[in-house]
Write a protein that holds these residues in place. Sequence first.
Motif, PDB file in Angstrom:
ATOM      1  N   LEU A   1      -5.684  -3.545   8.251  1.00 19.30           N
ATOM      2  CA  LEU A   1      -5.021  -4.598   9.025  1.00 19.30           C
ATOM      3  C   LEU A   1      -6.022  -5.185  10.016  1.00 19.30           C
ATOM      4  CD1 LEU A   1      -2.317  -6.047   9.643  1.00 19.30           C
ATOM      5  CD2 LEU A   1      -1.875  -4.264  11.355  1.00 19.30           C
TER       6      LEU A   1
ATOM      7  N   ASP B   1      -5.534   0.438   2.995  1.00 17.54           N
ATOM      8  CA  ASP B   1      -4.709  -0.571   3.663  1.00 17.54           C
ATOM      9  C   ASP B   1      -5.449  -0.895   4.960  1.00 17.54           C
ATOM     10  OD1 ASP B   1      -2.932   0.001   1.670  1.00 17.54           O
ATOM     11  OD2 ASP B   1      -1.203   0.253   2.969  1.00 17.54           O
TER      12      ASP B   1
ATOM     13  N   LEU C   1      -3.389  -8.529   6.281  1.00 22.73           N
ATOM     14  CA  LEU C   1      -3.327  -7.205   5.664  1.00 22.73           C
ATOM     15  C   LEU C   1      -4.053  -7.233   4.322  1.00 22.73           C
ATOM     16  CD1 LEU C   1      -2.246  -4.290   5.625  1.00 22.73           C
ATOM     17  CD2 LEU C   1      -0.188  -5.175   4.487  1.00 22.73           C
TER      18      LEU C   1
ATOM     19  N   GLU D   1      -2.779  -6.379  -3.925  1.00 21.58           N
ATOM     20  CA  GLU D   1      -1.924  -7.508  -3.574  1.00 21.58           C
ATOM     21  C   GLU D   1      -2.795  -8.643  -3.052  1.00 21.58           C
ATOM     22  OE1 GLU D   1       0.979  -6.299  -0.743  1.00 21.58           O
ATOM     23  OE2 GLU D   1       1.767  -4.658  -1.982  1.00 21.58           O
TER      24      GLU D   1
ATOM     25  N   TYR E   1      -8.185   4.205  -2.284  1.00 19.63           N
ATOM     26  CA  TYR E   1      -7.207   3.185  -1.907  1.00 19.63           C
ATOM     27  C   TYR E   1      -7.281   2.920  -0.400  1.00 19.63           C
ATOM     28  CZ  TYR E   1      -5.024   3.695  -6.502  1.00 19.63           C
ATOM     29  OH  TYR E   1      -4.783   3.714  -7.856  1.00 19.63           O
TER      30      TYR E   1
ATOM     31  N   LYS F   1      -4.873  -4.865   0.969  1.00 20.82           N
ATOM     32  CA  LYS F   1      -4.491  -3.667   0.224  1.00 20.82           C
ATOM     33  C   LYS F   1      -5.270  -3.662  -1.085  1.00 20.82           C
ATOM     34  CE  LYS F   1      -0.043  -2.673   0.105  1.00 20.82           C
ATOM     35  NZ  LYS F   1       0.140  -1.479   0.962  1.00 20.82           N
TER      36      LYS F   1
END
Length: 260
Positions: free
Chosen positions: A242, A240, A225, A214, A238, A227
Motif C-alpha cells: 500500500l 500486498d 494498492l 489484480e 506474494y 497485489k
Amino acid sequence: MKKKISVIIGILVLAAIIGVVVYVVNMTSDIQDTANSFFNAIKKNDFEKAYEYTSSEFKANTSLKQLETFFRQTSLINYNEAVWSKRTLEEGAGELGGVIRAIDGGEIPVTLKFVKEDGKWKILSLRKEGYGFSSAEVVKGMPSNEELSSMASQSIYELGKAINSKNFSDFYSKISLLWQSQTTKEKLLAVFKTFSDNNIDLTVVKDMKPTFIEKPGFVDQRSILLKGYYNVNEKKYYFDLLYIYENNKWMLLGAGINVR
C-alpha cells in the motif's frame, strides 16, 4: 537643498516601486484569469470545461474522472471565490498561492503552478494544503506499470535488506510518515522475524519484474494498492503493498508478504 533632493529621490523611488508592483500584477493577471475560470467551471460542475484549463502534462497524469473525484472528495467543490496573495512569474512558468473561500465561509489554502502552452497559461499542478496529519492533497495520476513494478521491487528489496541485517532503521526512514506514526522499528523487526528465522531472502527480487494479480488501482485519492507475486525458484513470493502520495512522491504505507 539637499533635503529637497532627498525627498524628490524618495518620491521617484516610490513611483518606481509602485510601477514594478503594477507591472507584476498585470503580468500575473493572465494566470489569475486561468485559475478563476478553472474554479468557476468547477463551481458549475462543468469538469470538462475545467479540464480544458489544464496542461498536457497535467492531463497525461490525471484523467478527467480523477479530477472530478478529487474535487468531489474535498471542500473545494464548494468554491465561492479565490483570494490570491502570492504571485510568481518566470519565463514560461508561473505560480499562484492563496485561499479558496467556500460557500459556507471556510477558507482552503491552495497553490497552483502554471505553464505556457500555445501562448496560453495552463494549470500544471494543483495542491490543496491539508489539516491534521496530512500535509497536502495533490491531484496525481496513476504511475505507469513500469513505475509500479519498480516501486514494488524496490520496496521489497529494502524490506529484505532490513530483515537480513535485523536492523530496520534505514527501511523505517524510507516509509511514509503516516506509517511511521503507526509503528516503530522494533515492531517491524518483530513482525518480520519469521523471515529471518527461516532464512527467506527478499532481496532476490531487486531486478525481477512482478506479476500483478489484480490491476493496480486507487484505494482513495492519495493511495494505491499493489497485489502480486514474484516467481523465485520453485516458490512464489506474494505481496500486498500500500502506497500513499506524500511529499510529492509515492511512499510505502503498508506491506504484507507471503511465501509459498
